[in-house]
Write a protein that holds these residues in place. Structure first.
Motif, PDB file in Angstrom:
ATOM      1  N   TYR A  43      91.812  78.224  33.996  1.00 44.62           N
ATOM      2  CA  TYR A  43      90.503  78.722  34.426  1.00 44.62           C
ATOM      3  C   TYR A  43      89.430  78.419  33.390  1.00 44.62           C
ATOM      4  O   TYR A  43      88.314  77.999  33.738  1.00 44.62           O
ATOM      5  CB  TYR A  43      90.569  80.227  34.683  1.00 44.62           C
ATOM      6  CG  TYR A  43      89.249  80.804  35.138  1.00 44.62           C
ATOM      7  CD1 TYR A  43      88.733  80.504  36.394  1.00 44.62           C
ATOM      8  CD2 TYR A  43      88.500  81.622  34.305  1.00 44.62           C
ATOM      9  CE1 TYR A  43      87.510  81.018  36.817  1.00 44.62           C
ATOM     10  CE2 TYR A  43      87.283  82.143  34.718  1.00 44.62           C
ATOM     11  CZ  TYR A  43      86.792  81.842  35.972  1.00 44.62           C
ATOM     12  OH  TYR A  43      85.572  82.342  36.371  1.00 44.62           O
ATOM     13  N   LEU A  44      89.746  78.611  32.118  1.00 40.31           N
ATOM     14  CA  LEU A  44      88.771  78.307  31.065  1.00 40.31           C
ATOM     15  C   LEU A  44      88.419  76.822  31.061  1.00 40.31           C
ATOM     16  O   LEU A  44      87.254  76.455  30.827  1.00 40.31           O
ATOM     17  CB  LEU A  44      89.322  78.723  29.702  1.00 40.31           C
ATOM     18  CG  LEU A  44      89.504  80.223  29.472  1.00 40.31           C
ATOM     19  CD1 LEU A  44      90.260  80.474  28.179  1.00 40.31           C
ATOM     20  CD2 LEU A  44      88.161  80.942  29.454  1.00 40.31           C
TER      21      LEU A  44
ATOM     22  N   GLU B  13      81.405  88.180  33.815  1.00 34.57           N
ATOM     23  CA  GLU B  13      82.234  87.180  33.142  1.00 34.57           C
ATOM     24  C   GLU B  13      83.525  87.800  32.605  1.00 34.57           C
ATOM     25  O   GLU B  13      84.591  87.182  32.654  1.00 34.57           O
ATOM     26  CB  GLU B  13      81.436  86.508  32.020  1.00 34.57           C
ATOM     27  CG  GLU B  13      80.288  85.654  32.537  1.00 34.57           C
ATOM     28  CD  GLU B  13      79.572  84.878  31.440  1.00 34.57           C
ATOM     29  OE1 GLU B  13      80.133  84.774  30.337  1.00 34.57           O
ATOM     30  OE2 GLU B  13      78.460  84.385  31.698  1.00 34.57           O
TER      31      GLU B  13
ATOM     32  N   ALA C 255      84.169  80.052  27.542  1.00 31.87           N
ATOM     33  CA  ALA C 255      85.153  78.974  27.680  1.00 31.87           C
ATOM     34  C   ALA C 255      84.874  77.857  26.679  1.00 31.87           C
ATOM     35  O   ALA C 255      85.778  77.337  26.023  1.00 31.87           O
ATOM     36  CB  ALA C 255      85.139  78.433  29.104  1.00 31.87           C
TER      37      ALA C 255
ATOM     38  N   GLU D  29      89.898  82.488  40.411  1.00 38.17           N
ATOM     39  CA  GLU D  29      90.230  82.941  39.061  1.00 38.17           C
ATOM     40  C   GLU D  29      91.724  83.184  38.879  1.00 38.17           C
ATOM     41  O   GLU D  29      92.323  82.780  37.877  1.00 38.17           O
ATOM     42  CB  GLU D  29      89.460  84.236  38.734  1.00 38.17           C
ATOM     43  CG  GLU D  29      87.977  84.044  38.491  1.00 38.17           C
ATOM     44  CD  GLU D  29      87.181  84.037  39.786  1.00 38.17           C
ATOM     45  OE1 GLU D  29      85.950  83.865  39.712  1.00 38.17           O
ATOM     46  OE2 GLU D  29      87.775  84.194  40.871  1.00 38.17           O
TER      47      GLU D  29
ATOM     48  N   ILE E 164      87.278  86.452  33.674  1.00 38.04           N
ATOM     49  CA  ILE E 164      88.249  85.973  32.687  1.00 38.04           C
ATOM     50  C   ILE E 164      89.500  86.839  32.696  1.00 38.04           C
ATOM     51  O   ILE E 164      90.629  86.329  32.601  1.00 38.04           O
ATOM     52  CB  ILE E 164      87.596  85.923  31.295  1.00 38.04           C
ATOM     53  CG1 ILE E 164      86.493  84.844  31.274  1.00 38.04           C
ATOM     54  CG2 ILE E 164      88.631  85.628  30.215  1.00 38.04           C
ATOM     55  CD1 ILE E 164      85.622  84.883  30.043  1.00 38.04           C
TER      56      ILE E 164
ATOM     57  N   PHE F 225      85.900  78.921  23.165  1.00 34.25           N
ATOM     58  CA  PHE F 225      87.354  78.962  22.989  1.00 34.25           C
ATOM     59  C   PHE F 225      87.895  77.585  22.630  1.00 34.25           C
ATOM     60  O   PHE F 225      88.646  77.429  21.667  1.00 34.25           O
ATOM     61  CB  PHE F 225      88.009  79.470  24.271  1.00 34.25           C
ATOM     62  CG  PHE F 225      89.513  79.410  24.245  1.00 34.25           C
ATOM     63  CD1 PHE F 225      90.249  80.334  23.525  1.00 34.25           C
ATOM     64  CD2 PHE F 225      90.187  78.415  24.936  1.00 34.25           C
ATOM     65  CE1 PHE F 225      91.637  80.280  23.493  1.00 34.25           C
ATOM     66  CE2 PHE F 225      91.576  78.349  24.919  1.00 34.25           C
ATOM     67  CZ  PHE F 225      92.296  79.283  24.198  1.00 34.25           C
TER      68      PHE F 225
ATOM     69  N   ARG G 280      85.976  76.150  33.719  1.00 39.36           N
ATOM     70  CA  ARG G 280      84.641  76.712  33.471  1.00 39.36           C
ATOM     71  C   ARG G 280      83.924  76.092  32.281  1.00 39.36           C
ATOM     72  O   ARG G 280      82.850  76.564  31.893  1.00 39.36           O
ATOM     73  CB  ARG G 280      84.739  78.223  33.276  1.00 39.36           C
ATOM     74  CG  ARG G 280      85.243  78.997  34.484  1.00 39.36           C
ATOM     75  CD  ARG G 280      84.459  78.719  35.770  1.00 39.36           C
ATOM     76  NE  ARG G 280      83.044  78.911  35.632  1.00 39.36           N
ATOM     77  CZ  ARG G 280      82.399  80.057  35.856  1.00 39.36           C
ATOM     78  NH1 ARG G 280      83.080  81.122  36.228  1.00 39.36           N
ATOM     79  NH2 ARG G 280      81.095  80.132  35.736  1.00 39.36           N
ATOM     80  N   LYS G 281      84.484  75.050  31.685  1.00 38.81           N
ATOM     81  CA  LYS G 281      83.783  74.378  30.586  1.00 38.81           C
ATOM     82  C   LYS G 281      82.580  73.589  31.077  1.00 38.81           C
ATOM     83  O   LYS G 281      81.593  73.418  30.360  1.00 38.81           O
ATOM     84  CB  LYS G 281      84.734  73.414  29.858  1.00 38.81           C
ATOM     85  CG  LYS G 281      85.650  74.061  28.854  1.00 38.81           C
ATOM     86  CD  LYS G 281      86.188  73.047  27.862  1.00 38.81           C
ATOM     87  CE  LYS G 281      87.031  71.970  28.498  1.00 38.81           C
ATOM     88  NZ  LYS G 281      87.573  71.023  27.490  1.00 38.81           N
TER      89      LYS G 281
ATOM     90  N   PRO H  33      89.012  85.386  25.263  1.00 36.04           N
ATOM     91  CA  PRO H  33      90.234  84.640  25.581  1.00 36.04           C
ATOM     92  C   PRO H  33      91.316  84.771  24.514  1.00 36.04           C
ATOM     93  O   PRO H  33      92.493  84.971  24.833  1.00 36.04           O
ATOM     94  CB  PRO H  33      89.733  83.191  25.696  1.00 36.04           C
ATOM     95  CG  PRO H  33      88.309  83.317  26.101  1.00 36.04           C
ATOM     96  CD  PRO H  33      87.813  84.522  25.355  1.00 36.04           C
TER      97      PRO H  33
END
Length: 501
Positions: free
Chosen positions: A48-49, A398, A482, A75, A402, A485, A52-53, A362
């Motif tokens: 997911y991250l 958000e 994201a 998600e 997440i 991270f 979402r970048k 995260p």
């Protein structure tokens, strides 16, 4: 029949699938460190991250026009949703892939985690309800029984207040109420964390409050500071903070009602310019909260007082709230402390109440998932002060996204139906806010004089809005969380590589 599809749409989706697989390999070490039953959830979080970048809104619009999933609400099952869309564009139904988490599996994992934390869910469409107990309720079995009868699932005791004797009386009152009503209830105890509070050094009739005005200069000092004549001075209860401040940073007092800017720092003194004084009384009192929204402070999250409270918490609590946690190292300290004290310690709820904790969410989740169960609380009080009220709605969304990607339950906290609890009458805006809390797994009610009515009112709102939770379409602009991270990991790898050469 499926309309003709622009080849670029399929190519973009396939590139995304490749990116998800790549990042899963890169972060395989982190995934392997989590508790065995959490590995699929950790993998989905990385997926997911990765999704979402980038800015996916143009791609989403094209998919939406074709009548296909635009990856919104993916998600909890990111890779499955992406592969499903790719297969439909290839004119083939998608029957799943070994290792994929599909929507049903994701829902089962989330429900299992919620049950571990909060008990058996009274209704799949109504979140659990957490009620804050305070000292005046100690011994009042009848009142606590009413809470249970109305729908309290979790009782909260805030260890920032009172002492162990009072906590013990509250626990015994709750247990007696449970025995009399036949209702079960989990016990949640909040660690106090570092208490950043104002003090007013010096003597005289104004020692309990300091008159201030916009444009004036205020001096922030250590507690033992000796005040000179006509100095406007306020102290910070936690030592060592002032030397870490830098010119230009903001310092907020009294839940953000007083806003100041650091002009200069000299030793253990910080000179602040007062930018804004809200409210009708331009005074700063002792014991008010201090926030440093854009300063990354080296401060101990687990205080000496917290450590003293841990043995009792391990003995009586099902859940422990970690206040002002900022990094995964902070979380490791509490995990280790609990393991040393108990073979079956209470599950940790990390409270997101600083910008640093939000940015590090995260990493905090992945560290928390090294244990079988964890939860997250959106502590909207301090978080709103630190990030600005105008950003609060965005951030809480958000956090929910997440945490859903990690299948981690969320507690929606602070000021839920607060006016109703204090006065007996709800405002229109807080009723709407309470309806939105159905997006979380648990909703926290603070202490007040009308708690029984609040529980009844909240359950009515949640029963009406709970069924709408997943019926929304999100647009995927890039998430800064994201991007942060992945950037932090890349920087660490570059640093390690340079050291090895």
């Amino acid at each position: 029949m499926i309309p003709e599809v622009d080849d670029t749409i399929l190519a973009q989706l396939q590139q995304l699938e490749t990116a998800l697989a790549h990042e899963a390999r890169v972060y395989s070490d982190l995934i392997e460190q989590v508790y065995p039953s959490n590995k699929a959830s950790a993998l989905n979080l990385i997926h997911y991250l990765t999704l979402r970048k980038a800015d996916l809104r143009p791609l989403q619009d094209k998919l939406h026009y074709l009548g296909l999933s635009s990856l919104s609400n993916s998600e909890s099952h990111t890779l499955h949703q992406l592969r499903s869309v790719i297969q439909w564009l290839n004119r083939k139904p998608y029957d799943g892939h070994p290792g994929d988490i599909d929507p049903a599996a994701a829902r089962a994992i989330a429900q299992r985690q919620s049950m571990h934390l909060f008990g058996q869910r009274p209704s799949n469409e109504i979140p659990f309800i957490m009620v804050t107990l305070d000292a005046r309720m100690a011994g009042d079995v009848g009142l606590v029984s009413q809470f249970l009868e109305q729908g309290m699932d979790v009782a909260r005791i805030n260890c920032a207040h009172d002492d162990e004797a009072t906590w013990d009386l509250l626990v015994s009152t709750l247990k007696q109420a449970m025995a009399e009503t036949g209702k079960g209830c989990r016990i949640y105890m909040d660690l106090a964390g570092p208490k950043l509070r104002t003090g007013l050094p010096g003597k005289g009739k104004d020692k309990k409050r300091l008159k201030i005005a916009e444009g004036q200069t205020l001096k922030l000092v250590e507690p033992e500071y000796e005040v000179g004549e006509k100095e406007r001075v306020v102290s910070c209860s936690v030592r060592g903070i002032i030397a870490q401040l830098k010119p230009g940073q903001k310092v907020l007092f009294d839940d953000g009602l007083i806003c100041t800017t650091v002009v200069k720092v000299k030793g253990n003194e910080a000179h602040l310019e007062i930018d804004r004084v809200s409210g009708t009384k331009p005074h700063l009192k002792a014991g008010k909260g201090i926030n440093f929204p854009n300063a990354q402070l080296e401060i101990v999250s687990l205080t000496k007082e917290d450590k003293k409270a841990l043995p009792y918490i391990c003995q009586e609590a099902d859940l422990v709230g970690y206040s002002f946690v900022r990094t995964k190292d902070d979380l490791k300290v509490l995990q280790s402390s609990l393991t040393d004290l108990s073979e079956s310690p209470p599950h940790i709820i990390i409270k997101i109440e600083t910008p640093e904790a939000f940015v590090n969410l995260p990493e905090l989740l992945l560290q928390g998932m090294t244990r079988n169960t964890m939860g997250v609380m959106i502590a909207r009080g301090d978080l709103a002060v630190e990030v600005g009220f105008e950003r609060m709605s965005e951030l809480q969304e958000e956090i929910l996204w997440i945490c859903e990607a990690a299948h981690v339950p969320v507690i929606w906290a602070t000021q839920v139906l607060e006016t109703l609890n204090k006065t007996g009458i709800a405002t229109r805006s807080e009723a709407t806010d309470a309806a939105r809390s159905a997006m979380a797994e648990c909703v926290m009610i603070n202490k007040g004089l009308h708690t029984v009515e609040v529980i009844r009112f909240l359950k009515d709102i949640l029963s009406r809005s709970g069924g709408h939770r997943t019926k929304r379409r999100h647009l995927f602009r890039p998430l800064s969380v994201a991007q942060h991270f992945f950037k932090e990991r890349e920087l660490l790898q570059e640093l390690t590589a340079s050291e090895n050469t």
